[in-house]
Design a protein around this motif. Sequence first.
Motif, PDB file in Angstrom:
ATOM      1  N   ASP A  51      -9.834  -4.854 -15.822  1.00  0.00           N
ATOM      2  CA  ASP A  51      -9.445  -4.660 -14.419  1.00  0.00           C
ATOM      3  C   ASP A  51      -8.686  -5.862 -13.886  1.00  0.00           C
ATOM      4  O   ASP A  51      -7.652  -5.724 -13.231  1.00  0.00           O
ATOM      5  CB  ASP A  51     -10.677  -4.413 -13.544  1.00  0.00           C
ATOM      6  N   ASP A  80       2.507   4.542  -2.280  1.00  0.00           N
ATOM      7  CA  ASP A  80       2.770   4.346  -3.705  1.00  0.00           C
ATOM      8  C   ASP A  80       2.080   3.086  -4.220  1.00  0.00           C
ATOM      9  O   ASP A  80       1.530   3.068  -5.320  1.00  0.00           O
ATOM     10  CB  ASP A  80       4.272   4.265  -3.970  1.00  0.00           C
ATOM     11  N   LYS A  83      -1.590   3.686  -4.566  1.00  0.00           N
ATOM     12  CA  LYS A  83      -1.883   4.457  -5.769  1.00  0.00           C
ATOM     13  C   LYS A  83      -1.938   3.549  -6.992  1.00  0.00           C
ATOM     14  O   LYS A  83      -2.776   3.741  -7.885  1.00  0.00           O
ATOM     15  CB  LYS A  83      -0.840   5.557  -5.977  1.00  0.00           C
ATOM     16  N   LEU A  84      -1.039   2.567  -7.070  1.00  0.00           N
ATOM     17  CA  LEU A  84      -1.058   1.622  -8.186  1.00  0.00           C
ATOM     18  C   LEU A  84      -2.380   0.884  -8.239  1.00  0.00           C
ATOM     19  O   LEU A  84      -3.012   0.772  -9.285  1.00  0.00           O
ATOM     20  CB  LEU A  84       0.086   0.604  -8.052  1.00  0.00           C
ATOM     21  N   SER A  87      -5.341   3.136  -9.072  1.00  0.00           N
ATOM     22  CA  SER A  87      -5.370   3.624 -10.445  1.00  0.00           C
ATOM     23  C   SER A  87      -6.227   2.725 -11.334  1.00  0.00           C
ATOM     24  O   SER A  87      -6.667   3.129 -12.407  1.00  0.00           O
ATOM     25  CB  SER A  87      -3.957   3.737 -11.011  1.00  0.00           C
TER      26      SER A  87
END
Length: 89
Positions: A51, A80, A83-84, A87
């Motif tokens: 991570d 966006d 979201k990165l 993820s």
Amino acid sequence: MTTIPATEAKRITNRLRRAQGQLAAVLSMIEEGRDCRDIVTQLSAASSAIDRAGFAIIASAMKECLRDDTGSDSDVEVADLEKLFLSLS
């Protein structure tokens, strides 16, 4: 294409190699029948290292990711970017 600066790439690579070693240790521990608490602790350390490597990649390359091929800033949406980051969670 966006690249990671060399100094950051070395740091990230070292972190991922450490995670790779931790994963190998987890496999060995399972094969040896070690205590599940020890296995989970080692697995948690590997997960954390992966991570942190992902976050380091995003952080070090964020500026370059936000540029298009001409070098000017692109219109990247906050969604966006979220979201990165998500993820990796």
